[in-house]
Write an enzyme that holds these catalytic residues in place. Sequence first.
Site, short mmCIF file in Angstrom:
data_model
loop_
_atom_site.label_atom_id
_atom_site.label_comp_id
_atom_site.label_asym_id
_atom_site.label_seq_id
_atom_site.Cartn_x
_atom_site.Cartn_y
_atom_site.Cartn_z
N HIS A 170 0.82 -1.22 0.00
CA HIS A 170 0.00 0.00 0.00
C HIS A 170 0.85 1.27 0.00
O HIS A 170 0.32 2.37 -0.19
CB HIS A 170 -0.92 0.03 1.22
CG HIS A 170 -1.98 -1.03 1.20
ND1 HIS A 170 -2.86 -1.19 0.16
CD2 HIS A 170 -2.29 -1.99 2.12
CE1 HIS A 170 -3.68 -2.20 0.43
NE2 HIS A 170 -3.34 -2.71 1.59
N ASP A 176 -3.00 -10.56 -2.47
CA ASP A 176 -3.53 -10.08 -1.20
C ASP A 176 -5.01 -9.74 -1.35
O ASP A 176 -5.46 -9.33 -2.42
CB ASP A 176 -2.74 -8.83 -0.77
CG ASP A 176 -2.99 -8.42 0.67
OD1 ASP A 176 -4.07 -7.86 0.93
OD2 ASP A 176 -2.12 -8.63 1.52
N HIS A 236 -6.50 -7.25 -0.21
CA HIS A 236 -6.60 -5.81 -0.45
C HIS A 236 -5.82 -5.44 -1.71
O HIS A 236 -4.72 -5.92 -1.93
CB HIS A 236 -6.04 -5.03 0.75
CG HIS A 236 -6.74 -5.32 2.04
ND1 HIS A 236 -6.37 -6.38 2.84
CD2 HIS A 236 -7.77 -4.71 2.66
CE1 HIS A 236 -7.16 -6.40 3.91
NE2 HIS A 236 -8.01 -5.40 3.83
N ASP A 246 -4.51 -12.70 3.62
CA ASP A 246 -5.74 -12.29 4.28
C ASP A 246 -6.98 -12.68 3.49
O ASP A 246 -8.09 -12.26 3.82
CB ASP A 246 -5.74 -10.78 4.55
CG ASP A 246 -5.23 -9.96 3.38
OD1 ASP A 246 -4.97 -10.54 2.31
OD2 ASP A 246 -5.10 -8.73 3.53
#
Length: 359
Positions: free
Chosen positions: A126, A162, A164, A249
């Site tokens: 990120h 991931d 996200h 995740d």
Amino acid sequence: MVTGIVFHEEYLKHEQSPTHPERRERLAYTMDQLREEGIFESERIVLLEPFKASLEDVLEVHTEEYVRFLEMESKKGGIIDFDTNIPVGVFDRALLAAGGAIRAAQAVLNKECENAFAMIRPPGHHAKPYIGAGFCYLNNMAIMVKWLLKQGFERIAILDWDAHHGDGTQEIFYNDDRVLFISTHQMPLYPGTGYPEECGTGKGEGYTVNIPLPPGTGDEGYMMVIDEIIEPVVNEFKPQFIAISAGQDNHFTDPITSLALTARGYAEMMRRAVAMAEKHCDGRLVAVLEGGYSVEGALPYTNLGIIAAMAGFDLSAIREPENYLPELLWRKRDSALVKLKHNIEDVKRVHSKYWKCFK
């Protein structure tokens, strides 16, 4: 096949708070499980010592102003956003994480191992050139890929699985045709980016491929995405190196997402990635740890599955303890496959003008 594992005890010292999702137990429990399974006693596994990334390598990705800010705030403690604090000492640990990713790539190039897994923290995907976010400070993946480009590679494929969206990595390579960035991610979910229409600009147009996943997507859905999107694009791109942002995740026990991947699913995804690397780049592949917050129910087993697939071990015994399985029945949704098929068609429609495989 020999697989390198990058790890350092210093990675366990990074802590925003004892109850923060991105806490030391993410790696501590995994290392306990790997030792219990005797992974480090195998001739197929070599443990690699990381080093700190140089400022020169970091500045290939991040602005001097941000790096200076992070270094200064790290001396006294600070804050980036509501879920990303700057603990004292994080700058040096972030440098060690970024250097761990480079060390993994270096080991593959030096033929110390066929592939490598950088089990590092804090994570990075990120982090943007000018700011950190989402538990991330320096973009480990981007720093490693920029280092690889300086070694002379001209085509590098990044697969970010991931849960996200890897918005930082996407932004860094958005106008670069040397880097194919493919992201599978839950939508809707933080950071709210990663729509199929986000496909790159300038020279990089068409080299960003976003595949949104509906909540409840499980192993079958991920394999469908690999079959219909990822493998065809990778085969056409013909990468010289494959890099995996290996967030975990998307597991069915993760407390902050709604996907339904299993440990066996992770192992199978990595097996497919290793096969692509063997087909196109003489096996050159590095996985870099990103997210994953089910510290007991997922990470010890998903990391084991990933490493087993990378090293060519038998995958038949890769699974979670049976007492976790009722949560899979609750999390997995058959309706997700119907929605996912529509999403896959959207991706093919958007990218049909860039990739022959979708025409």
